[in-house]
Design a protein around this motif. Structure first.
Motif, short mmCIF file in Angstrom:
data_model
loop_
_atom_site.label_atom_id
_atom_site.label_comp_id
_atom_site.label_asym_id
_atom_site.label_seq_id
_atom_site.Cartn_x
_atom_site.Cartn_y
_atom_site.Cartn_z
N GLN A 284 0.82 -1.21 0.00
CA GLN A 284 0.00 0.00 0.00
C GLN A 284 0.86 1.27 0.00
O GLN A 284 0.52 2.26 -0.65
N LEU A 289 -1.62 3.74 -1.65
CA LEU A 289 -3.01 3.42 -1.32
C LEU A 289 -3.34 3.81 0.11
O LEU A 289 -2.52 3.62 1.02
N HIS A 290 -4.54 4.31 0.32
CA HIS A 290 -5.02 4.63 1.66
C HIS A 290 -6.49 4.25 1.75
O HIS A 290 -7.21 4.29 0.75
N CYS A 291 -6.93 3.90 2.95
CA CYS A 291 -8.35 3.59 3.14
C CYS A 291 -9.15 4.87 2.97
O CYS A 291 -8.92 5.86 3.65
N GLU A 292 -10.11 4.84 2.05
CA GLU A 292 -10.91 6.03 1.73
C GLU A 292 -12.35 5.90 2.22
O GLU A 292 -13.19 6.74 1.91
N ASP A 300 -9.80 3.04 8.29
CA ASP A 300 -8.42 2.54 8.36
C ASP A 300 -8.37 1.01 8.27
O ASP A 300 -7.58 0.35 8.94
N ILE A 304 -7.98 -3.41 1.57
CA ILE A 304 -8.76 -2.51 0.73
C ILE A 304 -8.46 -2.80 -0.73
O ILE A 304 -7.45 -3.41 -1.07
N GLY A 308 -9.35 2.10 -2.48
CA GLY A 308 -9.35 2.43 -1.06
C GLY A 308 -10.62 2.03 -0.35
O GLY A 308 -10.88 2.47 0.78
N GLN A 309 -11.44 1.18 -1.01
CA GLN A 309 -12.71 0.74 -0.42
C GLN A 309 -12.54 -0.64 0.23
O GLN A 309 -11.55 -1.34 0.00
#
Length: 400
Positions: A284, A289-292, A300, A304, A308-309
């Motif tokens: 990530q 990539l980040h949790c959106e 968080d 994902i 980020g889903q």
């Protein structure tokens, strides 16, 4: 002296009895809430039979106002009282119960009605036994409230599911754990395949922890402690259809409490599980990539997708492509993946623990089983297979 009321046939009527203009009869009385109630019958004899039942209900403490309570009203009462009610239960009720029998009054509900309803679910809706199990779990608890609150004497759904399973010859589908060679094939395929390698961490964690699918997909980075090597399981992520809930529509995620209180637990990380988490974190970071997404206040999430889903699984496609690859190397591969579900990976973890001789109470705690008999059943199956395997070569050994 007051004149006694009589019907058209000159039969003396009791207090509360009235013959109506159309010749039918009516009996009125006050319930425990001092509300006027009525019953009707074509003949006086039928009316008095109903009066006897009302009097018996009063003597037994059965609330006469329950005659007007529907299953839907009971469910709404149960749902309001039940803290942390799982959305899946609401979905099951609203989809399968409310449209069919929800409006029925509980006072008229008989065991035969429940049987007829369950047969409808099997024969016309073609539902699987596991789905009917879930519906029964909700319906039985709702009707039990009516018993506990003295609305009815007995729960009409008692033993109906068991009888249904026998009548339809339902058999519980035995969960099949992956063998060691199958497990190795599955993980190695994921680890090295350019299309599926991003799936490796989530499936490695499933196999190495025994967590349920929703428990794994719901994991957040704050739920794992890489230093101590512990995973804190405190909620689950569920994905279901909201089409029955007012303005909501479509399928999407919700966060629920764990399946049972025993499912709130801490699970140690095995070495390859810890490596899987580290691999996911590094991937990530490399991809930015980040949790959106935020679901019911939770965010968080560890696993994902590229947007980020929250993550879904695609296990059937993986099985197919893995086996296709094996046939490219050989017309008769030594190992192929069987058809299995994500829950089979939980069973695979349990099997590896049994094979390693881990204490049964430790296995129960790691799996979050509230009833040890569930763990013992799996343990018995595994040890039986292990015993058969050990005895395979003994026949020739004992021959003289």
């Amino acid at each position: 002296m007051a004149t006694k009321r009589k019907d058209k046939s000159r039969v003396v009527l009791k207090t509360g009895e009235v013959q109506r203009k159309d010749g039918t009869y009516q009996f009125s009385w006050q319930d425990s809430q001092m509300k006027r109630r009525f019953v009707y019958a074509r003949t006086l004899d039928d009316l008095r039979e109903k009066e006897k039942r009302i009097q018996k209900d009063k003597c037994d403490g059965i609330k006469t106002e329950a005659r007007y309570t529907t299953i839907d009203e009971l469910f709404d009462l149960w749902a309001n009282m039940k803290r942390g009610l799982k959305n899946n239960y609401k979905y099951m009720y609203n989809t399968f119960v409310r449209p069919v029998i929800g409006s029925k009054r509980i006072s008229t509900l008989k065991k035969s009605d429940i049987k007829k309803y369950y047969n409808y679910l099997v024969d016309e809706r073609n539902l699987k036994p596991s789905t009917i199990d879930n519906i029964h779990t909700v319906l039985h608890q709702v009707l039990q409230i009516a018993v506990d609150d003295d609305f009815i004497r007995n729960n009409p759904s008692d033993n109906v599911l068991r009888e249904l399973k026998k009548a339809h010859c339902f058999q519980s589908e035995k969960r099949r754990a992956l063998t060691k060679p199958e497990q190795e094939l599955f993980l190695n395929f994921l680890k090295t395949h350019p299309v599926y390698e991003h799936w490796y961490p989530v499936f490695a964690v499933m196999i190495g922890t025994g967590l349920r699918v929703g428990e794994v997909t719901g994991l957040r980075w704050c739920d794992i402690d890489m230093e101590s090597g512990m995973i804190d399981v405190n909620h689950t992520l569920v994905y279901y259809d909201h089409r029955t809930e007012g303005s909501k529509s479509g399928c999407y995620f919700n966060v629920n409490t764990t399946k049972t209180p025993a499912s709130m637990r801490q699970v140690p990380m095995l070495g390859f599980v810890k490596e899987a988490f580290e691999h996911e974190k590094q991937k990530q970071e490399d991809l930015g990539l980040h949790c959106e997404v935020t679901i019911d206040g939770y965010t968080d999430f560890i696993f994902i997708n590229r947007f980020g889903q929250a993550q879904h699984q695609a296990i059937r496609r993986i099985i197919r492509d893995c086996n296709d690859e094996q046939f490219l190397h050989s017309d008769e591969p030594d190992v192929l993946l069987p058809h299995f579900s994500c829950h089979s990976l939980r069973h695979t973890f349990t099997t590896r623990m049994c094979e390693a001789g881990v204490n049964i109470k430790v296995i129960q705690d790691a799996l979050g089983h509230s009833d040890i008999s569930t763990t013992l059943n799996i343990y018995a199956d595994v040890t039986k297979e292990m015993k058969a395997e050990e005895f395979k070569g003994l026949d020739s050994y004992f021959k003289v």
